[in-house]
Design an enzyme around this catalytic site. Sequence first.
Site, PDB file in Angstrom:
ATOM      1  N   ASP A  53     -28.332  58.226  28.200  1.00 48.13           N
ATOM      2  CA  ASP A  53     -27.075  57.787  26.508  1.00 48.13           C
ATOM      3  C   ASP A  53     -27.614  56.164  27.330  1.00 48.13           C
ATOM      4  O   ASP A  53     -26.760  54.840  26.357  1.00 48.13           O
ATOM      5  CB  ASP A  53     -26.834  58.044  26.607  1.00 48.13           C
ATOM      6  CG  ASP A  53     -27.212  59.768  25.228  1.00 48.13           C
ATOM      7  OD1 ASP A  53     -28.708  59.098  24.637  1.00 48.13           O
ATOM      8  OD2 ASP A  53     -27.015  60.181  24.822  1.00 48.13           O
ATOM      9  N   GLY A  54     -25.819  56.719  28.336  1.00 51.61           N
ATOM     10  CA  GLY A  54     -25.549  55.633  29.453  1.00 51.61           C
ATOM     11  C   GLY A  54     -26.073  54.041  29.308  1.00 51.61           C
ATOM     12  O   GLY A  54     -26.302  52.719  29.753  1.00 51.61           O
ATOM     13  N   LYS A  58     -26.420  50.174  27.460  1.00 54.84           N
ATOM     14  CA  LYS A  58     -26.496  49.040  28.212  1.00 54.84           C
ATOM     15  C   LYS A  58     -27.593  47.707  28.371  1.00 54.84           C
ATOM     16  O   LYS A  58     -27.308  46.540  28.253  1.00 54.84           O
ATOM     17  CB  LYS A  58     -26.827  49.469  30.390  1.00 54.84           C
ATOM     18  CG  LYS A  58     -25.360  50.002  30.447  1.00 54.84           C
ATOM     19  CD  LYS A  58     -25.899  50.281  32.529  1.00 54.84           C
ATOM     20  CE  LYS A  58     -24.833  50.585  32.783  1.00 54.84           C
ATOM     21  NZ  LYS A  58     -24.742  50.556  34.413  1.00 54.84           N
ATOM     22  N   ASP A 148      -3.286  59.408  25.070  1.00 54.27           N
ATOM     23  CA  ASP A 148      -3.094  59.083  25.854  1.00 54.27           C
ATOM     24  C   ASP A 148      -4.106  57.994  25.435  1.00 54.27           C
ATOM     25  O   ASP A 148      -4.422  57.039  26.886  1.00 54.27           O
ATOM     26  CB  ASP A 148      -4.068  59.990  26.666  1.00 54.27           C
ATOM     27  CG  ASP A 148      -2.678  60.799  27.196  1.00 54.27           C
ATOM     28  OD1 ASP A 148      -2.059  60.675  27.464  1.00 54.27           O
ATOM     29  OD2 ASP A 148      -3.113  62.310  28.111  1.00 54.27           O
ATOM     30  N   THR A 159     -20.870  61.391  18.604  1.00 56.48           N
ATOM     31  CA  THR A 159     -21.203  62.549  19.953  1.00 56.48           C
ATOM     32  C   THR A 159     -20.848  62.158  21.006  1.00 56.48           C
ATOM     33  O   THR A 159     -21.198  63.093  21.891  1.00 56.48           O
ATOM     34  CB  THR A 159     -23.047  62.804  19.565  1.00 56.48           C
ATOM     35  OG1 THR A 159     -23.859  61.727  19.668  1.00 56.48           O
ATOM     36  CG2 THR A 159     -22.916  63.350  17.754  1.00 56.48           C
ATOM     37  N   SER A 164     -15.458  64.506  22.378  1.00 57.05           N
ATOM     38  CA  SER A 164     -14.912  65.189  23.615  1.00 57.05           C
ATOM     39  C   SER A 164     -13.795  65.016  23.015  1.00 57.05           C
ATOM     40  O   SER A 164     -12.428  66.103  23.452  1.00 57.05           O
ATOM     41  CB  SER A 164     -15.669  64.672  24.697  1.00 57.05           C
ATOM     42  OG  SER A 164     -14.830  63.243  24.263  1.00 57.05           O
ATOM     43  N   ALA A 183      -5.510  63.277  23.165  1.00 60.22           N
ATOM     44  CA  ALA A 183      -4.064  64.133  23.162  1.00 60.22           C
ATOM     45  C   ALA A 183      -2.896  63.478  23.073  1.00 60.22           C
ATOM     46  O   ALA A 183      -2.164  62.900  23.320  1.00 60.22           O
ATOM     47  CB  ALA A 183      -4.074  63.418  25.410  1.00 60.22           C
TER      48      ALA A 183
END
Length: 262
Positions: A53-54, A58, A148, A159, A164, A183
């Site tokens: 997916d990266g 790109k 953070d 997703t 995450s 966080a």
Amino acid sequence: MGAVISVDRAFYDFLKESTQLNASHSEEPLFPDVEVFDGSSFEADFVISMGGDGTFLKAANRVGDKGIPIVGVNMGRLGFLADVLPIEIEQAFHALTTGDYSIEEHAVIMCDAGYALNDIAVLKRDSASMISIRTSVNGEYLVTYQADGLVVSTPTGSTAYNLSNGGPIMVPRTGVLCLTPVAPHSLNIRPIVVNDDTVIELEVESRSRNFLVAIDGRSEKLEQGTKVIIRKAPYMVKVVTRHNQRYFSTLREKMMWGADKR
């Protein structure tokens, strides 16, 4: 009817170095019928992204507003965007020639630093203490996050980093964005979903006097006081899907919902 193939120069050079097809003493080109291009200087009927997916993100960034549909071949691991398996390549390419496919349009978001198909995030740098992110929506003050970081995600990116950090999964093409803190200092702070025509303004304060803005994972340092304004981009990214692909079955498979590992 034959197809004209154009290959990114970096990938072409990689093939030249790694393949044994082109002997060092030969003066013949490696692939005589292949065109080579640099950067975003290309036109095509389809763009093929080979990776995870990266790599797809790109490719989407380089396609930009050209409106060229992208086919994602999954050479990586999870593959929500790149969903064609290597063993399915021949079948997928045949579908392109016969018109047995659909085009999905995915929303893109933008800020001064660039365009993102998945998400734009402001984050603290390294081990610095948490940052303060004063957030306004359509000019109305929302909240100051002590966290953070903060992720602004499209449905396509829901997703990824958004998930995450406890953000919701948003079905593609639902016309929404999600603001998900990373966080957060307060347990009362929760993700919030807004319309994708919303303009989001972020003002960051940091003890280190700077922070990071990450655009689909591509990050750069910004000085404190820099205002990050996020809005929907004026174009969509077109993704090729096969007629036998269904979003919820793909989601169920990738997330391993219902799988009993006992």
